[in-house]
Design an enzyme around this catalytic site. Structure first.
Site, short mmCIF file in Angstrom:
data_model
loop_
_atom_site.label_atom_id
_atom_site.label_comp_id
_atom_site.label_asym_id
_atom_site.label_seq_id
_atom_site.Cartn_x
_atom_site.Cartn_y
_atom_site.Cartn_z
N ARG A 1 0.85 -1.19 0.00
CA ARG A 1 0.00 0.00 0.00
C ARG A 1 0.89 1.25 0.00
O ARG A 1 1.97 1.25 0.59
CB ARG A 1 -0.85 -0.05 1.27
CG ARG A 1 -1.85 1.07 1.45
CD ARG A 1 -3.02 0.91 0.57
NE ARG A 1 -4.17 1.70 1.01
CZ ARG A 1 -5.14 2.06 0.18
NH1 ARG A 1 -5.10 1.73 -1.10
NH2 ARG A 1 -6.17 2.74 0.64
N THR B 1 -9.38 0.39 -9.60
CA THR B 1 -8.73 -0.76 -8.95
C THR B 1 -8.82 -1.96 -9.89
O THR B 1 -9.67 -2.00 -10.79
CB THR B 1 -9.39 -1.08 -7.58
OG1 THR B 1 -9.37 0.09 -6.77
CG2 THR B 1 -8.72 -2.20 -6.84
N GLU C 1 -4.44 8.20 -3.82
CA GLU C 1 -4.76 7.37 -2.65
C GLU C 1 -4.87 8.17 -1.35
O GLU C 1 -5.45 7.69 -0.39
CB GLU C 1 -3.66 6.31 -2.50
CG GLU C 1 -4.14 4.95 -2.10
CD GLU C 1 -4.91 4.29 -3.21
OE1 GLU C 1 -6.11 4.06 -3.02
OE2 GLU C 1 -4.32 4.00 -4.27
N ASP D 1 -8.03 8.29 0.45
CA ASP D 1 -8.50 7.19 1.30
C ASP D 1 -8.21 7.44 2.78
O ASP D 1 -8.69 6.72 3.65
CB ASP D 1 -7.86 5.86 0.88
CG ASP D 1 -8.69 5.14 -0.17
OD1 ASP D 1 -9.83 5.56 -0.42
OD2 ASP D 1 -8.21 4.14 -0.73
N SER E 1 -7.77 0.72 3.41
CA SER E 1 -8.19 0.29 2.07
C SER E 1 -9.35 -0.70 2.15
O SER E 1 -9.53 -1.39 3.15
CB SER E 1 -6.99 -0.39 1.41
OG SER E 1 -7.38 -1.01 0.20
N SER E 2 -10.11 -0.77 1.05
CA SER E 2 -11.13 -1.83 0.94
C SER E 2 -10.60 -3.05 0.20
O SER E 2 -11.29 -4.07 0.12
CB SER E 2 -12.34 -1.32 0.16
OG SER E 2 -12.95 -0.26 0.81
N1 GLY Z 1 -8.47 3.01 -3.17
C1 GLY Z 1 -9.49 2.12 -2.90
C2 GLY Z 1 -9.20 1.28 -1.73
O1 GLY Z 1 -8.04 0.99 -1.48
O2 GLY Z 1 -10.11 0.92 -1.03
#
Ligand code: GLY
Length: 569
Positions: free
Chosen positions: A108, A381, A420, A423, A452-453
């Site tokens: 990440r 994504t 990012e 987020d 993150s998801s």
């Molecule tokens: N950028 C989308 C996620 O990581 O959830």
């Protein structure tokens, strides 16, 4: 090496054939076609673009393991799927080598050292619109190159240089855009033009825009990829690409420096694990909140012994909404970068805790989250799944956050930057691109990873590899994966057939059940409404690209909602 040459030639022939012979249109398969699936005896790869799938197959054919193939697929996607394939983003990888232990690599992005809690606020403490999504400040320090290189250092077998060759070739010679890509690139052309002083290659060279079959060449990206292929990740983190990125940041008011790039490290983390009867489920831990949410929901499903019901049965939907509510509320309360703040993952997956939470929620349905909220959805994504011939299984999800990230392209190196930083929680309660309210635990801080998801998930059945799944979709990742796993593990249905099921998503804020068009008949929709649910239809949800082991074969399930494709042998 004649074999190597032969295989590489066959790849080039594939690229050439694609360049000459397709208009990129892929009709939606019918449900029957979908459920018949494609079974591969030894190895398989499924991802967002046919040419990247071919690059993965090539690595597998040549004796590479799933990590080798992941390197080939990832860098090919960085060329042929600029929506989310990337050098300038980050992600999570789950890998189970044939020997059986499951590994999780977190690559990440992190906040640059100069970032701080109020970075995206004006002097009155109000969020500045677009600052965390459209500007140089929106970029976290990219982790993808370091992540793939670290996975390859630890597990790879084929030469790094060789694995990047298809990507270099595709960037240099170009590839035919599909009809969908032509449309999306044309839609984004004004933003690419507006945000980049030098027009990036994503804008069509003629006023009428891209058409299916046109060739998209990326010479600057080809040069960067060649640098990476020849010099390895140091080219990105300390070499000429680092210089270009730092210079670009200085010129555009961004924060990332060479020191930030040099300090970036991917992290091997202990995967989350849940045992459900004969099934072992593995997912990335925080800073992925997506893995935790999916496992919480499946554990609840099992603890409460919910009877198997079709995906669209009102009782099933009702329970799903409660479970999702719980998961998204816990995400708000607890999810964070575990290197900065402790996250009690054992507690959050504990049976007694989950049962207590669920019962409270049932009593006070959807009460605790005030506010109406809205949610925008972005199928940005990308996810790919790979099974290798020696029994290894891999699932990897990677992103620039929004589609094409911030649409800002680094001059000279030809890659798009992530946005990012959005987020993070820009300020308490302020919602991100996906409508999630900011939590103080996810505030911007130097060196911190944003929650993150993303949730690449592996499943073993009786100790043997059984499923690799994942999807894009921001917060909807949680729902698509929950529904995928419910479909395959609870209803025992074939993975490929899941794609013909209409998907839905609930994230508690807003208190709305989003669904694909035609998910329910009028009478079932009426029943859901009398239960108190607010329904809203939206564009297709997710692009689940997975693999399932059945009858000694790997069944690949590329999602027909995109140009996704599978290859194998
Ligand atoms: N950028 C989308 C996620 O990581 O959830």
């Amino acid at each position: 090496m004649p074999a190597l040459r032969l295989i590489f030639l066959s790849f080039l022939v594939g690229v050439w054939a694609a360049a000459c012979g397709t208009d990129g249109r892929r009709p939606l398969p019918t449900p029957d076609l979908l459920s018949s699936g494609t079974g591969f005896r030894q190895a398989a790869v499924v991802c967002a673009h046919p040419l990247a799938a071919k690059a993965g197959r090539l690595a597998l054919l040549f004796g590479g393991n799933a990590v080798d193939a992941a390197v080939a697929v990832h860098f090919a996607l960085a060329v042929v799927y600029p929506n989310a394939g990337n050098l300038g983003g980050g992600g999570f990888m789950m890998y189970r080598p044939a020997a059986g232990q499951v590994y999780c690599l977190d690559f990440r992005e992190v906040a640059p050292q100069a970032a701080h809690r109020t970075l995206f606020l004006d002097n009155k403490g109000r969020p500045v619109p677009g600052l965390s999504t459209e500007t140089a400040l929106a970029a976290g320090v990219p982790g993808s190159v370091a992540g793939l290189a670290e996975a390859h250092r630890r597990f790879g077998r084929l030469p790094w240089y060789w694995l990047l060759k298809p990507a270099v070739h595709l960037a240099e010679k170009g590839f035919p855009v599909t009809a969908r890509q032509a449309e999306e690139l044309n839609e984004n052309a004004p933003l690419f033009r507006e945000r980049n002083p030098k027009c990036p290659p994503f804008v069509a060279p003629r006023p009428e825009g891209w058409q299916a079959g046109d060739t998209l060449r990326q010479p600057e990206l080809a040069r960067a990829l060649l640098g990476l292929a020849q010099e390895g990740p140091s080219c990105f983190y300390t070499g000429w690409i680092a210089d270009s990125l730092e210079a670009w940041m200085r010129a555009h008011g961004g924060l990332i420096t060479r020191a930030d790039l040099q300090a970036y490290r991917p992290v091997w983390r202990r995967p989350l694990h849940v045992l459900l009867d004969t099934l072992d489920l593995w997912a990335p831990p925080p800073p992925s909140a997506g893995g935790l949410s999916v496992l919480q929901m499946l554990r609840l499903q099992s603890l409460l012994r919910w009877p198997p019901q079709s995906l669209h049965h009102p009782e099933m939907v009702w329970r799903y909404c409660h479970a999702a509510h719980l998961a998204f509320e816990d995400r708000y309360l607890y999810a964070a970068d575990p290197d900065h703040l402790p996250v009690p993952v054992e507690l959050l997956l504990d049976s007694a805790y989950l049962l207590r939470r669920y019962r409270t929620l049932e009593l006070h349905r959807f009460a605790p989250w005030p506010g109406r909220g809205s949610a925008a959805f972005h199928e940005s994504t990308t996810h790919f799944s790979i099974a290798d011939a020696e029994g290894g299984l891999l699932a990897l999800t990677t992103t620039l956050n929004d589609s094409y990230g911030s649409r800002l392209c680094v001059c000279g190196a030809g890659f798009l930057l992530n946005n990012e930083m959005d987020d993070f929680s820009v300020a308490p309660g302020v919602k991100n691109l996906y409508g999630l309210p900011g939590s103080p635990r996810n505030a911007v801080a130097p060196g911190r990873r944003m929650v993150s998801s993303m949730a690449p998930i592996l499943v073993e059945r009786r100790g043997r590899p059984f499923l690799a799944v994942g999807t894009p979709g921001g917060t909807t990742i949680v729902s698509t994966l929950y529904l995928t796993l419910y479909w395959t593990l609870v209803l025992n249905q074939p993975l490929e057939a899941f794609h013909s099921q209409k998907r839905y998503h609930y994230q508690a804020l807003p208190d709305v059940l989003f669904h694909e068009e035609g998910a329910w008949s009028d009478s079932l929709a009426g029943r859901l409404r009398t239960m108190g649910l607010v329904l809203r239809s939206r564009a297709p949800i997710g692009r689940m690209d997975g693999l399932q082991r059945r009858d000694g074969l790997w069944y690949a399930a590329p999602d027909p909602r995109g140009d996704d494709a599978a290859e194998g042998f």
